[in-house]
Motif scaffolding. Structure first.
Motif: not given
Length: 162
Positions: A105, A109, A112, A150
């Motif tokens: 990640e 944030g 991912r 995310p």
């Protein structure tokens, strides 16, 4: 640790910088980028600056320049930052330059990574990277992503910034 900051805009000028012996040797360049709202950033481009896809940048191109937000900066206008990574924009790919943790990640944030067997993982010199890319600075080239937080994506290519 590098904090990757970015600036996106259109290239308005490319000039050679003066070298150590007072001559323009062509190895270092100054690329001026304007964001369309009047803000300008000058990127100092050296032979160590990484251009995604080894793209050649020209005046009028839409680019995103990444620099170290923790590095000292001269208090001048327009600001000048040594370019770490430059991306020539393409409608067919997205690029994220950031530190990715053990869960892959990004540090902000927002993204991912889901690595597939088809994800190409290489070094900046084009050589294969055989380790886990987690807990590293990465240049991620990807296409579609989910709208979750995310966002998740399966990257086309990951370039490990050692």
């Amino acid at each position: 640790m590098i904090t990757f900051n970015s600036f996106h805009g259109t290239v308005t000028m490319i000039t050679d910088l003066v070298g150590q012996n007072g001559e323009r040797d062509g190895c270092n360049k100054l690329i001026s980028v304007e964001n369309g709202l009047g803000a300008i950033v000058n990127f100092l481009v050296s032979p160590t600056s990484y251009f995604v896809d080894h793209a050649v940048v020209a005046v009028g191109d839409s680019v995103t320049g990444y620099y170290d937000g923790n590095a000292p900066t001269l208090l001048i206008y327009p600001p000048q930052h040594p370019a770490l990574v430059l991306v020539k924009e393409s409608p067919y790919q997205n690029v994220k330059v950031d530190y990715f943790d053990s869960q892959l990640e990004s540090s902000d944030g927002r993204l991912r990574l889901n690595i597939s067997p088809y994800t190409q993982i290489i070094l900046t010199n084009g050589q294969p990277f055989s380790r886990n890319p987690a807990n590293r600075n990465l240049i991620v080239i990807y296409g579609p992503a989910t709208k979750s937080i995310p966002a998740q994506t399966t990257p086309y290519r990951i370039i490990v910034w050692c």
